[in-house]
Design a protein around this motif. Sequence first.
Motif, PDB file in Angstrom:
ATOM      1  N   TYR A   1      75.062  61.988  63.603  1.00  0.00           N
ATOM      2  CA  TYR A   1      74.740  63.388  63.343  1.00  0.00           C
ATOM      3  C   TYR A   1      75.971  64.280  63.424  1.00  0.00           C
ATOM      4  O   TYR A   1      76.082  65.292  62.754  1.00  0.00           O
ATOM      5  CB  TYR A   1      73.694  63.867  64.360  1.00  0.00           C
ATOM      6  CG  TYR A   1      72.726  64.887  63.820  1.00  0.00           C
ATOM      7  CD1 TYR A   1      71.415  64.549  63.575  1.00  0.00           C
ATOM      8  CD2 TYR A   1      73.138  66.182  63.540  1.00  0.00           C
ATOM      9  CE1 TYR A   1      70.520  65.477  63.083  1.00  0.00           C
ATOM     10  CE2 TYR A   1      72.254  67.114  63.039  1.00  0.00           C
ATOM     11  CZ  TYR A   1      70.951  66.763  62.816  1.00  0.00           C
ATOM     12  OH  TYR A   1      70.082  67.686  62.317  1.00  0.00           O
TER      13      TYR A   1
ATOM     14  N   GLY B   1      73.048  66.283  58.841  1.00  0.00           N
ATOM     15  CA  GLY B   1      71.788  65.766  59.364  1.00  0.00           C
ATOM     16  C   GLY B   1      70.695  66.821  59.329  1.00  0.00           C
ATOM     17  O   GLY B   1      70.924  68.000  59.574  1.00  0.00           O
TER      18      GLY B   1
ATOM     19  N   ALA C   1      69.294  60.113  62.692  1.00  0.00           N
ATOM     20  CA  ALA C   1      70.720  59.945  62.408  1.00  0.00           C
ATOM     21  C   ALA C   1      71.500  59.509  63.635  1.00  0.00           C
ATOM     22  O   ALA C   1      72.566  58.901  63.519  1.00  0.00           O
ATOM     23  CB  ALA C   1      71.301  61.252  61.861  1.00  0.00           C
TER      24      ALA C   1
ATOM     25  N   ASP D   1      68.180  60.695  56.126  1.00  0.00           N
ATOM     26  CA  ASP D   1      67.680  60.526  57.485  1.00  0.00           C
ATOM     27  C   ASP D   1      66.222  60.952  57.534  1.00  0.00           C
ATOM     28  O   ASP D   1      65.753  61.762  56.728  1.00  0.00           O
ATOM     29  CB  ASP D   1      68.518  61.314  58.493  1.00  0.00           C
ATOM     30  CG  ASP D   1      68.789  62.751  58.052  1.00  0.00           C
ATOM     31  OD1 ASP D   1      68.725  63.032  56.840  1.00  0.00           O
ATOM     32  OD2 ASP D   1      69.059  63.597  58.915  1.00  0.00           O
TER      33      ASP D   1
END
Length: 725
Positions: free
Chosen positions: A656, A694, A652, A626
Amino acid sequence: MSAELTGVYRFRRRVCALCGTLLICLPAAHVCAQEAETSEGEVPPVFQADYGGVGLMETPTARMAPLGTFSFTYSEVEPYTNYAFSFQPFEWMEAGFRYTQIENRLYGRAIAGDRDYLDKGVDLKLSLVDERAYVPELAVGFRDFGGTGLFGSEYLVANKRWYDFDFSLGVGWGYLGSRGDFSNPFGVLGERYKERIDEDTGQGGDFNLKQLFSGRPSVFGGIQYHTPFEPLTLQVEYEGNDYESEPLDNPQDQDSPINIGARFQVNDNLTLSAAWERGNTAMLGATLSVGLATLTQAKNDPSPVAVGEPAAARTEQGESWEDAAKQLSTNAGIATRRISRDGNSLVVEGSPTKYRSMPEAELRANRILHNFADADIEQFRYRWVERGLVAREDSLPREPLPADTFIVEPGSVFSEQDYRYGVAAVAASAKRSRRDSEQPLYDDFGDVFSWRLSPGLRQNYGGPDGYLYQVLAKLDTQLKTDDHGWFSGTLGYTLLDNFDNFDYIADSDLPRVRTFVARYLDETELGIYNLQYTRTARLSDNWFGMAYAGYLEQMYAGAGGEVMYRPFNSNVAFGIDANWVRQRDFDTQFGLRDYETWVGNATAYIDTGFKDVLAKISVGRYLAKDIGTTLDFSRRFDSGVRLGAFATFTDAGDDYGEGGFDKGIYLSMPLDLFFNKSSRNYASVGWQPLTRDGGAQLARRYSLYGLTDMRSIDGYWESYEDVQR
């Protein structure tokens, strides 16, 4: 009479007694502008509320803890058990995060069996107006605004002291104001303020901005009395929550909105709490507090060496420059790489190893060098080097020397004028190296191999499996190949852990780059936590470089490099790092998994010049592929303690998982605050509400910003003043 008017009259009756008491006291405020102090001249204490943050019991106040205060609060009032961390990074800001365990609600049997539900929240309070003779202290606050929002609240609160009494009066929205005493005055600004609608935050973690100051509010307030018996403080409060709409459909009986409590200060760091709340429920708690800004520890360091005639001791006793280097190491805390002569200057090249104050190392070294230097030497220069990188060079006149206690008269050799001269010399040395023109007197590569054995703690908390921990014995080793290159390794052996309790791995639509952390900790008994080779280079006057390869951390192996632009004594630096990494096997040995990726960041480091705040802004690619940015702000106190917080936002999106972004706080503390010997070593600890995939960054062992820390002379002259006192 309309329902609206009935509500207004009810509200007036409820606050009449509290307001009347406060207003009776206000006219006496003109007696002395210092009535905020007790009869002994001390400011009455402040305490952490049940949910953390300065307050009474269930309600906050406008008061702030002393600058730099860190507090951990435990409180239990059925069905809630709170674990709260609160920080005071500025006089006007209080921040913290909290875990609330709800004993009669579960995560879900499919997730965590019979384990109680655990809520996470972030709190913030800002001081708006300082207390004066006729003006109360005023603050605005936000509770659980960065978590699930189950206990989300906003409030305005005012405080006024009268001798040993402290009165608070506030208005709360959300959880603090769920009784809904009156219509929202902010309703004139728009329809959204008139009704509080539960915002869909998913699993939590987002800022609940749409709810702020919405819905019908309630009044709250209280009185705190610091008794003549110094350790005891009594409290009474009137809260605005009726407990009929508790989170997770969990209403509680409330026989009275008035809570009464007591605080007992065992010592400066420990406070015990007890209260009777809701008219039917007991509260018990305790708070541990420490003043990070004022931490200090008396030192039992060796006295500065005695001063003799120039070169007399070396001539008469047959001492050599090797003996000088030994004294520089043991007394001045300088690991000396070279000693050379350049005209009428003596140059010491080395690294500081003992004293956090650079002037203390230099002043001690001046006395040592005076005993060894020839009579025609007029100046001592200290060329500071870290991992082969020359950071700066400080120039000090040889005479007059400081007294044994480093107390000198104003205007002597260590005046600000001499300091400015030293800075000019540093700036010049940053642009060129004069080693070729120097006459070598001493050269020592130092220990090729070194090692250190120390304890370690790995922990994870905030998930359905509760608190997970691992106690380690860590062996750190280093093998130097030359001034710019070295092998480093860390071997860890698990002494104690409870990862048998680890069962739950959260759902994730991202590659599992960090959420397998418990498997790494569970399956590693003897692990290779780091094994890499690192090289540094000075690329030009203000450019520095570093490259590395190997097993970079517990979860990833690979190779990478970093380049940094850091002008001497500049408030701004820029760095770029790029790394190819591959995931390691769970047993932390030599095996690798299939997952691999490129990660890297461009980072700006900005010394804001405001309250010793350092801002770090990074943009780059993270382990789960990401892309986003990390904002990191930290403050360094005079004690050397650094307190910081960070947040990472990436693309993301919905993938996430729990929480829309990564966040956490960290604390870095000099170890010599706890011992009577000076040290330049630091211990760091961090808290993150959750482990996420994330925004996950590679945990690089070294950074150029840290290795070039001596490029900054921030606080250098202040350190001279401190040493000379």
